[in-house]
Write a protein that holds these residues in place. Structure first.
Motif, mmCIF file in Angstrom:
data_model
loop_
_atom_site.group_PDB
_atom_site.id
_atom_site.type_symbol
_atom_site.label_atom_id
_atom_site.label_comp_id
_atom_site.label_asym_id
_atom_site.label_seq_id
_atom_site.Cartn_x
_atom_site.Cartn_y
_atom_site.Cartn_z
ATOM 1 N N THR A 156 48.676 -36.133 8.581
ATOM 2 C CA THR A 156 47.737 -35.287 9.304
ATOM 3 C C THR A 156 46.818 -34.552 8.329
ATOM 4 O O THR A 156 47.271 -34.074 7.286
ATOM 5 C CB THR A 156 48.487 -34.262 10.171
ATOM 6 O OG1 THR A 156 49.363 -34.944 11.055
ATOM 7 C CG2 THR A 156 47.516 -33.405 10.974
ATOM 8 N N LYS A 157 45.545 -34.473 8.673
ATOM 9 C CA LYS A 157 44.608 -33.728 7.840
ATOM 10 C C LYS A 157 44.684 -32.250 8.205
ATOM 11 O O LYS A 157 44.475 -31.864 9.351
ATOM 12 C CB LYS A 157 43.182 -34.236 8.054
ATOM 13 C CG LYS A 157 42.127 -33.454 7.266
ATOM 14 C CD LYS A 157 40.713 -33.941 7.576
ATOM 15 C CE LYS A 157 39.664 -33.111 6.871
ATOM 16 N NZ LYS A 157 38.279 -33.551 7.196
ATOM 17 N N PHE A 158 44.990 -31.420 7.206
ATOM 18 C CA PHE A 158 45.005 -29.966 7.371
ATOM 19 C C PHE A 158 43.867 -29.412 6.528
ATOM 20 O O PHE A 158 43.777 -29.693 5.327
ATOM 21 C CB PHE A 158 46.336 -29.375 6.911
ATOM 22 C CG PHE A 158 47.551 -30.027 7.513
ATOM 23 C CD1 PHE A 158 47.882 -29.819 8.843
ATOM 24 C CD2 PHE A 158 48.359 -30.856 6.752
ATOM 25 C CE1 PHE A 158 49.004 -30.420 9.398
ATOM 26 C CE2 PHE A 158 49.475 -31.460 7.290
ATOM 27 C CZ PHE A 158 49.809 -31.244 8.629
ATOM 28 N N TYR A 159 43.014 -28.601 7.124
ATOM 29 C CA TYR A 159 41.874 -28.082 6.363
ATOM 30 C C TYR A 159 41.515 -26.680 6.842
ATOM 31 O O TYR A 159 41.969 -26.212 7.893
ATOM 32 C CB TYR A 159 40.673 -29.019 6.482
ATOM 33 C CG TYR A 159 39.944 -28.975 7.813
ATOM 34 C CD1 TYR A 159 38.768 -28.240 7.957
ATOM 35 C CD2 TYR A 159 40.423 -29.664 8.934
ATOM 36 C CE1 TYR A 159 38.088 -28.201 9.168
ATOM 37 C CE2 TYR A 159 39.765 -29.626 10.141
ATOM 38 C CZ TYR A 159 38.597 -28.897 10.261
ATOM 39 O OH TYR A 159 37.935 -28.840 11.462
ATOM 40 N N GLY A 160 40.684 -26.001 6.059
ATOM 41 C CA GLY A 160 40.226 -24.661 6.393
ATOM 42 C C GLY A 160 38.918 -24.373 5.702
ATOM 43 O O GLY A 160 38.332 -25.238 5.031
ATOM 44 N N ASP A 161 38.432 -23.151 5.822
ATOM 45 C CA ASP A 161 37.180 -22.754 5.190
ATOM 46 C C ASP A 161 37.339 -22.708 3.671
ATOM 47 O O ASP A 161 38.447 -22.616 3.137
ATOM 48 C CB ASP A 161 36.735 -21.385 5.705
ATOM 49 C CG ASP A 161 36.369 -21.416 7.184
ATOM 50 O OD1 ASP A 161 36.054 -22.506 7.690
ATOM 51 O OD2 ASP A 161 36.430 -20.346 7.826
ATOM 52 N N ALA A 162 36.208 -22.728 2.977
ATOM 53 C CA ALA A 162 36.218 -22.702 1.514
ATOM 54 C C ALA A 162 36.659 -21.326 1.013
ATOM 55 O O ALA A 162 36.290 -20.291 1.565
ATOM 56 C CB ALA A 162 34.831 -23.033 0.976
ATOM 57 N N PHE A 163 37.453 -21.342 -0.050
ATOM 58 C CA PHE A 163 37.820 -20.128 -0.780
ATOM 59 C C PHE A 163 38.278 -20.562 -2.161
ATOM 60 O O PHE A 163 38.410 -21.753 -2.455
ATOM 61 C CB PHE A 163 38.915 -19.326 -0.055
ATOM 62 C CG PHE A 163 40.197 -20.086 0.186
ATOM 63 C CD1 PHE A 163 41.126 -20.292 -0.826
ATOM 64 C CD2 PHE A 163 40.481 -20.603 1.447
ATOM 65 C CE1 PHE A 163 42.301 -20.988 -0.607
ATOM 66 C CE2 PHE A 163 41.652 -21.302 1.679
ATOM 67 C CZ PHE A 163 42.562 -21.503 0.641
#
Length: 538
Positions: free
Chosen positions: A311-318
């Motif tokens: 599964t692809k897990f992603y979020g905003d850049a930091f």
């Protein structure tokens, strides 16, 4: 008294980091008594690492963290503290001292060929540096591999040291054991004593990738003779890069009972710029780039099988440097990080910036570290769950994982605390559910002013501070037979602006952050980065 934490920022408190003693050289050895009795159960050596030499001849390093490694130790024995320090005798140190100038390029300091060389020698030096020959100035941390200890940074070279007398034993090239060009200085240790670490392979035959490897607690040959544990190093898995020309920078990673957690962030290394940096007169540090419009990918790798969760897990850049801890609970993987909104932290530590007066210049600012919790519902039924719903079912957190139309999960964090860096925990709770972490409070400047304890459950915190004092990263040591998570002491070496105030080793009660004892040091102790407490063998 516990204080409640809120999201409100404090008013600026500023000063010059240089005046905190970062350019001072320590001497060795010294023996001193504590002003109050130190617990006699505290038996062992705290070995710490950091930059300690900032000029060679008429040349100087540009960033503070380029200075040559100075290792120092605090040995606790029968209520007394013994202090010593020595420069790491790396190849870089030897070459620089012999030439009486900086001749090895560091992260933010470019070393050019000796002007006395003829044009052919100088051209050859430029050619060799087209693909950088990394320094072995291991100034970041102390790592245990098997029964051996190594000074480390973020390169393929490490230097073995003797923690008893701080002598440099010799240099080791990790590439002789596994194909990596870079490796972290923040490994993990499991309950059996095995060491897990992570590196980047940018020139492997199978293409660029991230590599996770394991070093056993000990290694013996067929005759039963002990060998360096690195000889038994084994690869756990490899992770392909999403961009071959822009590998993610990483300083640490997370680990739970069953998973390795790798954060592939939008803070990246530009390989084309790196390959031509020396020729163009650019440092390696200038080859890092931050893409605020990109996303962050979160990789989960099974520790036992080496297989990644698909599964692809992603979020905003930091931007992230340090993981705090990670664990599993009720089908969720929980991991806590220290994050930043941009990549400005490195620039803060350039000497030109450190020498500025933060108090008088309102235009100078330091990125704020934010402690954040991410949660992945690893056992969620993605097929039956409605798209657009939050799949996190854990209580006590506002972190979310929302399923997208393509089946991926978009993660948003729960903000735990603000303003704390260099996090540490009771390491017996590493990979386990925990409640407390300790860190160094940073308020608007890179100067560390307080030791802080954060209660994740209540979001309250405790602080230790003293005027004109600058404590190092706090290190937790558990009491013998401790049952409660915070039953133990916190160790921190403290330097002062006041020349009349000696540096000292501070011992705090880990429950209350009340001072138990301090051991004064009649030497000029430098501020450092990270270290390791080595318990005496029973």
């Amino acid at each position: 008294m516990w204080r409640e934490w809120s999201n409100q920022t404090n008013q600026p408190r500023t000063s010059s980091l240089r005046s905190a003693g970062m350019a001072r050289r320590a001497r060795s050895p010294y023996l001193h008594s504590s002003q109050a009795p130190i617990q006699r159960w505290l038996q062992g050596t705290l070995v710490r690492n950091g930059p300690g030499l900032f000029s060679v001849g008429e040349t100087s390093y540009q960033p503070w963290f380029d200075g040559m490694s100075l290792i120092h130790s605090f040995t606790f024995k029968d209520g007394e503290v013994f202090y010593r320090s020595k420069f790491l005798k790396s190849d870089t140190y030897k070459k620089n001292i012999a030439a009486n100038r900086i001749v090895v390029t560091e992260f933010g300091t470019l070393a050019y060929p000796d002007p006395c060389k003829n044009i052919f020698s100088r051209a050859f030096t430029y050619l060799l540096n087209a693909i950088p020959n990394f320094t072995d100035n291991n100034l970041v941390n102390i790592i245990r591999y098997g029964e051996d200890y190594y000074a480390s940074s973020e390169i393929n070279y490490i230097n073995q040291i003797n923690p008893s007398n701080l002598d440099t034993v010799g240099r080791v090239n990790l590439r002789n054991h596994i194909a990596v060009n870079l490796a972290t200085a923040h490994p993990h240790y499991d309950e059996e004593g095995n060491t897990y670490n992570m590196g980047t392979s940018v020139m492997g035959l199978t293409g660029p990738k991230y590599v996770i490897f394991k070093v056993p607690a000990n290694a013996t040959d067929s005759a039963g003779s002990k060998k360096p544990a690195l000889n038994k190093l084994e690869q756990v898995c490899s992770i392909p890069m999403r961009s071959k020309l822009f590998p993610s920078y990483f300083h640490s990673f997370g680990m739970t009972e069953n998973y390795i957690i790798f954060v592939e962030q939008a803070f990246k290394l530009d390989m084309i710029r790196l390959a031509t940096a020396y020729y163009r007169g650019e440092t390696w540090g200038k080859c890092l780039t931050y893409d605020k419009d990109d996303v962050t990918l979160f990789h989960l790798i099974n520790r036992k099988t080496g297989k990644a969760v698909h599964t692809k897990f992603y979020g905003d850049a930091f931007v992230v440097f340090h993981h705090i801890n990670a664990y599993e609970e009720d089908g969720h993987v929980v991991f806590d990080l220290i994050t930043y909104e941009d990549s400005g932290l490195y620039d803060t530590f350039y000497m030109a910036n450190l020498n500025q007066d933060f108090e008088k210049d309102d235009n100078i600012s330091t990125p704020t570290p934010i402690s954040q919790r991410f949660v992945i519902p690893v056992n969620a039924d993605l097929k039956s769950a409605p798209k657009g719903t939050n799949l996190v079912k854990l209580e006590g957190t506002s972190a979310t994982a929302v399923q997208q139309k393509d089946g991926s999960l978009y993660l948003t964090p729960d903000k735990l605390f603000e303003g704390v860096e260099l996090p540490g925990i009771n390491y017996q709770y590493n990979t386990k559910k925990y409640r407390y972490f300790y860190g160094s409070k940073v308020e608007w400047t890179p100067k560390i002013t307080k030791v802080t304890k954060v209660d994740i459950l209540t979001r309250a915190y405790l602080e230790w501070t003293e005027e004109e004092c600058y404590p190092s990263e706090p290190v937790f040591v558990a009491s013998p037979g401790a049952v409660e998570e915070d039953d133990g002491v916190i160790l921190s070496s403290v330097v002062s602006l006041n020349p009349k105030k000696s540096a000292f080793m501070l011992v705090l009660d880990a429950k209350t952050l009340k001072e138990i004892a301090r051991a004064s040091i009649n030497a000029s102790v430098h501020l450092d980065l990270h270290g390791l407490f080595i318990h005496d063998q029973p």
